[in-house]
Write a protein that holds these residues in place. Sequence first.
Motif, mmCIF file in Angstrom:
data_model
loop_
_atom_site.group_PDB
_atom_site.id
_atom_site.type_symbol
_atom_site.label_atom_id
_atom_site.label_comp_id
_atom_site.label_asym_id
_atom_site.label_seq_id
_atom_site.Cartn_x
_atom_site.Cartn_y
_atom_site.Cartn_z
ATOM 1 N N VAL A 13 -48.477 -25.922 -6.505
ATOM 2 C CA VAL A 13 -47.486 -26.010 -5.432
ATOM 3 C C VAL A 13 -46.596 -24.773 -5.432
ATOM 4 C CG1 VAL A 13 -45.509 -27.284 -4.520
ATOM 5 C CG2 VAL A 13 -47.450 -28.530 -5.475
ATOM 6 N N ASP A 14 -46.480 -24.156 -4.275
ATOM 7 C CA ASP A 14 -45.537 -23.052 -4.037
ATOM 8 C C ASP A 14 -44.471 -23.599 -3.092
ATOM 9 O OD1 ASP A 14 -44.215 -20.667 -3.616
ATOM 10 O OD2 ASP A 14 -45.792 -19.786 -2.374
ATOM 11 N N TRP A 15 -43.243 -23.798 -3.611
ATOM 12 C CA TRP A 15 -42.207 -24.515 -2.860
ATOM 13 C C TRP A 15 -41.007 -23.596 -2.659
ATOM 14 C CZ3 TRP A 15 -41.958 -30.410 -3.947
ATOM 15 C CH2 TRP A 15 -41.375 -31.057 -2.846
ATOM 16 N N ASN A 19 -40.420 -23.751 3.309
ATOM 17 C CA ASN A 19 -41.725 -24.411 3.401
ATOM 18 C C ASN A 19 -42.276 -24.731 2.027
ATOM 19 O OD1 ASN A 19 -42.409 -24.008 6.441
ATOM 20 N ND2 ASN A 19 -41.794 -21.965 5.753
ATOM 21 N N MET A 20 -43.303 -25.582 2.034
ATOM 22 C CA MET A 20 -44.026 -25.906 0.811
ATOM 23 C C MET A 20 -45.520 -25.804 1.087
ATOM 24 S SD MET A 20 -45.754 -28.812 -0.659
ATOM 25 C CE MET A 20 -44.859 -30.332 -0.266
ATOM 26 N N GLY A 40 -38.931 -27.644 3.109
ATOM 27 C CA GLY A 40 -38.533 -26.673 2.104
ATOM 28 C C GLY A 40 -37.313 -27.128 1.323
ATOM 29 N N LEU A 53 -43.126 -34.311 -1.581
ATOM 30 C CA LEU A 53 -44.364 -33.873 -2.233
ATOM 31 C C LEU A 53 -45.477 -34.891 -2.024
ATOM 32 C CD1 LEU A 53 -45.815 -31.838 -4.081
ATOM 33 C CD2 LEU A 53 -44.976 -33.158 -6.041
ATOM 34 N N ALA A 69 -45.597 -26.254 -10.254
ATOM 35 C CA ALA A 69 -44.840 -25.812 -9.083
ATOM 36 C C ALA A 69 -44.017 -24.571 -9.404
ATOM 37 C CB ALA A 69 -43.919 -26.928 -8.589
ATOM 38 N N VAL A 73 -38.008 -24.633 -5.698
ATOM 39 C CA VAL A 73 -37.976 -26.009 -6.194
ATOM 40 C C VAL A 73 -37.283 -26.085 -7.556
ATOM 41 C CG1 VAL A 73 -40.254 -25.802 -7.289
ATOM 42 C CG2 VAL A 73 -39.417 -28.056 -6.599
#
Length: 301
Positions: A13-15, A19-20, A40, A53, A69, A73
């Motif tokens: 996960v790139d949060w 955006n995520m 986001g 999530l 992640a 976040v």
Amino acid sequence: MTDTNIKAGWIAVDWGTSNMRAWAMSASGTVLAEARSDQGMGQLSPDAFEPALLAAIGDWIAGPTTVIACGMVGSRQGWIEAPYASVPCTTLPERLVIAPTTHPDLTVHVIPGIKQTQPADVMRGEETQISGFLARNPGWDGVICLPGTHTKWVHISADEVVSFQTFMTGELFDTISKQTVLRHAIAADGWDDAAFAEGLDQSLSRPERLAARLFSLRANSLLNGLSGDAARAQLSGLLIGAELVAAKPYWLGQQIAVIGESRLSTLYIKALASQAVPATQVNAAATTLAGLTAAYKRLKG
């Protein structure tokens, strides 16, 4: 919405603030599926992260599932604060931070950012892109430029971040073009390569005149018919040129890699080329995923 036929070995996960982005991964590191969300960090309270999530990845979970992640976040305003590592340091920390969850099969590990005391600076998310780049380029030494809202110049040696510097060039461009008098002169989109090159040259040769050059965009629009497209490109050139002057101790005589969104990275490649500095352009999403994968492998030993 996720694919209900996909069951992840683990999830990357790139949060970020706005955006995520998530990837269902096989145990061997193959991408099985991808999901995106506009939920986001900037619009979520700490107790809203898990539902956000699960809305994106819930269908991928079949039994105990590890999530790795990165990004905002782990900020103070995020799901859980992942304390910064201090330079000089590796981009893969010894320990990840576990976020609080209620789902019985979900364990979320958050990658810490990196800090520098003098001059004071921080990064969160970029360290994972750097990890991915180094995983794909073992033994690489040089400087990595990460263009974006807050562009980073990062000195890498012996697989460590030695020092870095952040420039608010992207945010300045957005603010100046939308919230100052120049909003009347600058188009919302469009481009002019010659105008970009002109602005770049003006700042590279006389960076101290930046503030005056900015107002000239408005004056040239009123008096000489400067188009909105040209004004937009010239503003970008002026700001990137001023950044390059200030970042010269990083890029002069160094091996350079530029990691970021394709169009913006191309502008930095062109700006560096104008100074006879070659640079390698690298895909940001691919290096982010490679960095998350490296963190997962380290976690699992």
